[in-house]
Scaffold this motif. Structure first.
Motif, PDB file in Angstrom:
ATOM      1  N   GLU A   1       0.878  -1.159  -0.062  1.00 40.75           N
ATOM      2  CA  GLU A   1      -0.068   0.176  -0.096  1.00 40.75           C
ATOM      3  C   GLU A   1       0.928   1.303  -0.065  1.00 40.75           C
ATOM      4  OE1 GLU A   1      -2.613  -0.352   3.151  1.00 40.75           O
ATOM      5  OE2 GLU A   1      -4.218  -1.537   2.161  1.00 40.75           O
ATOM      6  N   ARG A   2       1.847   1.257   0.614  1.00 38.04           N
ATOM      7  CA  ARG A   2       3.076   2.481   0.733  1.00 38.04           C
ATOM      8  C   ARG A   2       3.465   2.569  -0.601  1.00 38.04           C
ATOM      9  NH1 ARG A   2       5.033   0.164   5.436  1.00 38.04           N
ATOM     10  NH2 ARG A   2       6.967  -0.467   4.396  1.00 38.04           N
TER      11      ARG A   2
ATOM     12  N   LEU B   1       1.419   9.610  -5.676  1.00 35.39           N
ATOM     13  CA  LEU B   1       2.073  10.782  -5.325  1.00 35.39           C
ATOM     14  C   LEU B   1       2.820  11.217  -6.721  1.00 35.39           C
ATOM     15  CD1 LEU B   1       2.667  10.624  -1.713  1.00 35.39           C
ATOM     16  CD2 LEU B   1       0.880  11.861  -2.902  1.00 35.39           C
ATOM     17  N   ALA B   2       3.649  10.269  -7.026  1.00 37.30           N
ATOM     18  CA  ALA B   2       4.800  10.492  -8.180  1.00 37.30           C
ATOM     19  C   ALA B   2       3.924  10.760  -9.573  1.00 37.30           C
ATOM     20  CB  ALA B   2       5.530   9.342  -8.556  1.00 37.30           C
ATOM     21  N   LEU B   3       2.846  10.140  -9.778  1.00 37.63           N
ATOM     22  CA  LEU B   3       1.972  10.367 -11.119  1.00 37.63           C
ATOM     23  C   LEU B   3       1.353  11.698 -10.812  1.00 37.63           C
ATOM     24  CD1 LEU B   3       0.563   6.832 -11.483  1.00 37.63           C
ATOM     25  CD2 LEU B   3       2.076   7.829 -12.967  1.00 37.63           C
TER      26      LEU B   3
ATOM     27  N   PRO C   1      -4.328   4.610  -1.404  1.00 37.02           N
ATOM     28  CA  PRO C   1      -4.505   4.951   0.002  1.00 37.02           C
ATOM     29  C   PRO C   1      -4.730   6.329  -0.051  1.00 37.02           C
ATOM     30  CG  PRO C   1      -2.621   3.682  -0.122  1.00 37.02           C
ATOM     31  CD  PRO C   1      -2.900   3.942  -1.357  1.00 37.02           C
ATOM     32  N   VAL C   2      -4.061   7.125  -0.828  1.00 34.60           N
ATOM     33  CA  VAL C   2      -4.376   8.673  -0.810  1.00 34.60           C
ATOM     34  C   VAL C   2      -5.783   8.974  -1.227  1.00 34.60           C
ATOM     35  CG1 VAL C   2      -3.376  10.988  -1.625  1.00 34.60           C
ATOM     36  CG2 VAL C   2      -1.955   8.963  -1.202  1.00 34.60           C
TER      37      VAL C   2
ATOM     38  N   GLN D   1      -1.768   0.905 -10.676  1.00 33.32           N
ATOM     39  CA  GLN D   1      -0.833  -0.215 -10.954  1.00 33.32           C
ATOM     40  C   GLN D   1       0.568   0.104 -10.703  1.00 33.32           C
ATOM     41  OE1 GLN D   1      -1.605  -1.588 -14.984  1.00 33.32           O
ATOM     42  NE2 GLN D   1      -0.678  -3.552 -14.698  1.00 33.32           N
ATOM     43  N   VAL D   2       1.224  -0.816 -10.197  1.00 33.71           N
ATOM     44  CA  VAL D   2       2.501  -0.718 -10.072  1.00 33.71           C
ATOM     45  C   VAL D   2       3.641  -2.059 -10.283  1.00 33.71           C
ATOM     46  CG1 VAL D   2       4.547  -0.237  -8.440  1.00 33.71           C
ATOM     47  CG2 VAL D   2       2.318   1.047  -8.311  1.00 33.71           C
TER      48      VAL D   2
END
Length: 465
Positions: A45-46, A53-55, A145-146, A153-154
């Motif tokens: 989740e982190r 946040l990066a996107l 989570p934000v 998707q990571v």
């Protein structure tokens, strides 16, 4: 030292310590698996949160384009190889740098959708990850989570996550082992104080009392505790006190018995001489009245001789040692019936399911005693019934006569030596001896009933296995 350690390992405190540590470790293991599963979920989740946040930096650029160095810094910060985000009503955001294509991407792929995985699946995936040896990349999909409206998707390497999971698991195991040892030591000390020490005290009191039961100082003094240990101490104190009194009474009775045996032996000689002189006087007397008197004296002397002989035999006879063999009861009953002559009519009915395990001589003595008592009570018919007992491993011999029955006082002390005789001049030793013979071979002799229509005894003998 080694011998003492070996003895301690086999002791109750050592077993309590080992079991306590084992149970605490088992509880910690049950906690360990969900903890590792939760750690893995938090890690993923982190990564989803960092990717989102990066996107957002991509979304902040009007053209949606970032230079390569910034993309690499964002991917490195998120610990990802690539990332994509979707939000309803907005275009997809993605970081797929061209420079990632020549990268050495792990060949094994696994896909995890955090929206679909349950509690058990999370634990299973975490445990499988701990033991895997492959260097692979995993694809993780889940809500950010934000902002739970955003699906992220990571693609990220699994090795860093596994390294952190293993380090976390090792810390949990070390902490669990420490907690187990501390808990086991505390429980061990508590059990040693509350249970083992009192048990040792009880055991020591038993050994000391066995060595010198006549010493009142060996009787345990109950403690002031209010638990079950205090009840055990009180029960042991009561048992030791009663046993000490019984042994003291038995010693006195043994001394009296030895004195009575000596007196009976001397008295038997005196009475025998008096009986012979009475017979000579009766033979030489011409007067019928003198003859009648001497006959009465002779009968009284015969009863006295019989009583002293019975007392002497009871005082000197050793406890019976049975010779147990397979015995068929029917022939024994026929043999006793033949020995009783015509004074008593025998009726033998029934049959047992097989032979019994008994001493034939002891059975003969018991049955002969019961038949003799019935004859002396005035019975003319003796009915002996053979039957199976309850439970089935017992065989029963019911001996019933048609005599007048036993008086209440005789029934109360029927199996008490010198107290259970129902006729004047009786020694009261026949039935106590008969019961002792029955119990010596694992059987029982008891009064079944007694009334105006007669008396019935039941002899129970264990059946041959």
């Amino acid at each position: 030292m080694i011998a003492r350690l070996h003895l301690w390992r086999r002791s109750l405190p050592a077993r309590l310590l080992a079991l306590t540590a084992l149970f605490v470790m088992l509880a910690e293991v049950l906690i360990f698996a969900p903890s590792v599963g939760r750690f893995r979920l938090d890690y993923l989740e982190r990564r989803l949160s960092d990717a989102h946040l990066a996107l957002l930096a991509v979304e902040a650029r009007p053209d949606g384009m970032l230079d390569m160095s910034l993309q690499m810094r964002l991917l490195s910060h998120a610990g990802a190889i690539s990332m994509t985000a979707w939000q309803p009503g907005k275009p997809a955001l993605a970081l797929h740098p061209l420079s990632s294509r020549p990268m050495s991407v792990p060949h094994a792929w696994a896909r995890y959708d955090l929206r679909e995985e349950g509690f058990l699946e999370l634990i299973g995936d975490a445990l499988r990850g701990l033991i895997t040896t492959e260097d692979r990349a995993i694809e993780v999909i889940g809500l950010s989570p934000v902002d739970d409206r955003v699906l992220v998707q990571v693609l990220l390497p699994e090795t860093p996550m596994l390294m952190e999971m293993r380090a976390y698991g090792m810390r949990v195991l070390i902490l669990s082992a420490f907690i187990s040892l501390i808990t086991a030591a505390l429980v061990y000390i508590s059990l040693l104080w509350l249970l083992v020490r009192p048990m040792r005290r009880l055991s020591a009191s038993m050994h000391a009392f066995c060595e010198a039961p006549d010493d009142a100082r060996r009787v345990i003094v109950p403690s002031r505790r209010g638990d079950e240990v205090a009840l055990a101490e009180q029960a042991l104190c009561t048992m030791q006190t009663r046993l000490r009194d019984a042994l003291r009474q038995q010693a006195r009775l043994a001394a009296v018995g030895r004195g009575v045996a000596k007196i009976s032996h001397d008295l038997k000689g005196v009475l025998t001489t008096a009986l012979l002189e009475s017979d000579r006087l009766e033979a030489s007397a011409a007067d019928p009245e003198v003859k009648a008197v001497t006959q009465g004296i002779a009968r009284a002397l015969e009863r006295a001789v019989t009583l002293t002989s019975s007392t002497l035999r009871f005082a000197t006879e050793q406890p019976p040692v049975p010779h147990l063999v397979a015995v068929d009861l029917r022939p024994l009953l026929d043999e006793v019936a033949e020995g009783c002559g015509r004074e008593l009519h025998w009726q033998i009915v029934g049959q047992t399911g097989g032979p019994v395990r008994a001493d034939p001589e002891a059975i003969l003595r018991i049955l002969d005693n019961l038949a003799r008592n019935a004859t002396q009570a005035g019975a003319s018919v003796l009915t002996v019934t053979l039957q199976d007992g309850r439970p089935s491993e017992w065989a029963q011999v019911v001996v019933a006569d048609n005599g007048p029955g036993l008086p209440p006082k005789a029934r109360e002390n029927l199996f008490v030596p010198f107290s259970g005789s129902a006729r004047p001049g009786g020694s009261g030793l026949g039935l106590p001896i008969a019961r002792e013979l029955a119990e010596s071979q694992g059987g029982r002799l008891s009064l079944l009933r007694s009334g105006a229509d007669g008396t019935a005894f039941v002899l129970e003998v264990p059946r041959l296995a």
